[in-house]
Design an enzyme around this catalytic site. Structure first.
Site, PDB file in Angstrom:
ATOM      1  N   GLU A 251      47.284  31.226  41.597  1.00 50.13           N
ATOM      2  CA  GLU A 251      45.896  31.123  42.072  1.00 50.13           C
ATOM      3  C   GLU A 251      45.118  30.158  41.182  1.00 50.13           C
ATOM      4  O   GLU A 251      43.992  30.437  40.757  1.00 50.13           O
ATOM      5  CB  GLU A 251      45.233  32.505  42.085  1.00 50.13           C
ATOM      6  N   CYS A 347      39.080  41.982  45.978  1.00 58.35           N
ATOM      7  CA  CYS A 347      38.063  41.474  45.059  1.00 58.35           C
ATOM      8  C   CYS A 347      36.998  40.663  45.781  1.00 58.35           C
ATOM      9  O   CYS A 347      35.831  40.663  45.387  1.00 58.35           O
ATOM     10  CB  CYS A 347      38.715  40.642  43.956  1.00 58.35           C
TER      11      CYS A 347
END
Length: 578
Positions: A251, A347
């Site tokens: 990521e 998230c």
């Protein structure tokens, strides 16, 4: 209840913290007794889990508290601390209730008892950053220097050798193992860093904390590091939509100018983190380049991270999608052609909630004698002065038109300045209602100084349609262009333009026109222009001798990028051949 099993990710506590933070912001604007009652009940449950010494992380409380602070790299105790602090501060500021704030303070003090520079303590720091900027905020709310000192310790310790996480997990000699230093932004002490590296969300959270402490401690070296990292991201590693984090592997940020469209990660949380970073840089140095990025993130990635009904979400924000590839190509499995109802690692949705509910805090900043207007969003603020106050309100047509009205009502004769950002997408603007004021332009802001009374200012920022090209070092976009109008990036979608959109080509000489359009009952401005569709040639063999391509005239329809994937599954592209 310690007899219960812990479920979810090790950082599951942070979901409550982000939710309570959003609740705090909502209650500040819209008092709601039922919502506050629900929040108070949730706070009671959370605080009942706090240990006598202040420790509050249910993963270890339930599983094995003897192992706390043994895996700072991966188990997110300090990340959960950071979110707890952010939520507690927001709820305290909204309600005046200290229960959660006191719990967050006690947890921070527990951490400081175990981690720090003193002998016998762990010389560690967060594996996933956010505690840094949260502790800066806790210091500013409470005035307690111990919270500032803990946050600054995390900043200063990061990147020192020997590498702290090597003590927790000794190197095994595997190839490229040193990449984990970059993943955690610990490859160098923070003041020596020049390039944004590693996990993009962690990175921008760290940089936000660095900016906080650069401001609080007047640390020019830390400020310079923040400026270098900002330039590296925005000039080499940011998508035209504002997305950051080019690769799904880790990521993470990729190397300079590596910005693939169809495998982009561009996590929603990373763009939210860029808004955090931008606002903090504005507090240090009011330069419009920070607010310009803040605006781009908001109108493209942030709005695009949620569907128009508010019930579906993107974790990843690509710039090109072919649904078949998402379903069949493992390299693109992270790219979803439609928004998801939820995620196992959830998230992004609560991060969107806490940002959107606090958006007013990004519209203005102020110094003793100046109010800065960074975003043109309907809002209001009150500036306190020595002998009275001034109320400033904004009415805005953004993002569909650039007409802005600012009302100023002042009950004092004091002189002060209002500084209006001039958007980077605006060539010329017009302003009325500032007769007799002293004016100057500096760093992308128009400063207007006068003794305000009851004033009305009208500003017009023309929103012209622009064809955007990428730096030639962005290999994926050679021979392609994107379309913007004002702060909004546009895209082509299959619902308007049919399948096989790789065959489409823009005509740079064709005039654009705007059209009102509804997408899922949401009124938007679409853009139309004549272009070309290359005739498909299906050879009898996979490869054949080249023949001149033939094109048919067609009408291309662009819609705002944030509205794509609201009409079912289909192709989408931001960059089109030209």
């Amino acid at each position: 209840n310690p007899e219960e099993k812990f479920y979810g990710f090790v950082f599951q506590d942070s979901d409550f913290a982000k939710w309570i933070e959003a609740v705090g912001y909502i209650l500040q604007q819209f008092p709601d007794q039922e919502l506050q009652k629900t929040a108070d009940e949730a706070i009671d449950i959370v605080c009942s889990a706090q240990q006598p010494d202040g420790y509050l992380d249910t993963f270890y409380i339930i599983n094995d508290i003897s192992k706390r602070f043994t895996n700072l790299r991966d188990h997110h105790e300090l990340y959960c601390l950071g979110h707890l602090v952010e939520g507690a501060v927001a709820y305290y500021q909204a309600t005046g209730k200290r229960k959660l704030l006191d719990a967050a303070c006690r947890y921070a003090e527990c951490v400081a008892e175990h981690i720090g520079p003193e002998a016998g303590k762990l010389q560690g720091y967060p594996g996933h950053e956010i505690a840094e900027m949260a502790l800066a905020r806790l210091y500013e709310v409470t005035g307690q220097e111990k919270y500032r000192d803990l946050g600054l310790y995390f900043i200063n310790e990061r990147g020192k050798r020997p590498y702290y996480f090597d003590k927790e997990f000794p190197p095994t000699g595997q190839p490229n193992e040193d990449l984990r230093y970059q993943y955690h932004q610990a490859h160098l002490p923070v003041r020596e860093q020049t390039e944004a590296m590693g996990h993009a969300v962690r990175a921008v959270y760290l940089y936000s904390g660095m900016a906080d402490f650069a401001r609080l401690t007047l640390d020019d070296e830390l400020k310079a590091a923040c400026e270098r990292l900002w330039e590296d991201i925005t000039q080499k590693k940011m998508y035209v939509t504002g997305g950051v984090g080019g690769t799904h592997i880790g990521e993470a940020f990729s190397f300079a100018y590596d910005l693939p469209n169809d495998t982009a990660y561009a996590e929603t949380c990373a763009s939210i983190g860029m808004i955090f970073f931008a606002r903090r840089m504005l507090e240090i140095n009011p330069d419009a380049k920070y607010a310009n990025v803040m605006e781009r993130e908001l109108y493209n990635i942030v709005l695009g991270g949620m569907d128009l009904s508010g019930t579906g979400f993107f974790y990843v924000n690509p710039l090109e999608v072919v649904p078949e590839a998402c379903h069949k190509d493992e390299r693109k499995a992270h790219v979803k052609p439609v928004r998801q109802k939820w995620f196992g690692c959830a998230c992004c949705p609560p991060n969107l909630a806490r940002l959107i509910s606090s958006i007013g805090t990004y519209v203005f900043t102020e110094t003793e004698d100046t109010v800065f207007v960074h975003l043109y969003i309907g809002s209001h603020m009150e500036k306190k002065m020595k002998s009275g106050s001034a109320k400033i309100s904004i009415q805005s047509g953004f993002p569909w038109n650039g007409d802005v009205t600012v009302q100023v009502v002042c009950d004092t004769e004091e002189t002060f300045t209002i500084a209006f950002r001039i958007p980077d997408w605006c060539g010329k603007y017009q302003i009325k209602g500032i007769e007799g004021a002293a004016t100057k332009e500096e760093n992308g802001y128009l400063y207007i100084t006068k003794a305000w009374k009851s004033d009305s200012i009208q500003i017009e920022f023309p929103m012209e349609i622009k064809i955007i090209e990428a730096d030639s070092r962005v290999r994926e976009n050679i021979g392609k262009a994107a379309v913007m109008r004002g702060p909004v990036v546009y895209c082509l979608e299959e619902a308007d333009n049919g399948k096989d959109m790789h065959l489409l080509k823009m005509d740079e000489n064709a005039p654009f026109e705007t059209k009102q359009k509804e997408i899922s009952a949401e009124p938007v401005i679409a853009i139309k222009a004549n272009g070309w569709r290359q005739r498909a040639v299906n050879h009898t063999e996979l490869y054949a001798v080249h023949t001149k391509a033939e094109y048919d005239r067609t009408c291309l329809t662009w819609i705002p990028y944030y509205t794509w994937a609201n009409r079912g599954e289909g192709e989408m592209q931001v960059w089109t051949r030209i």
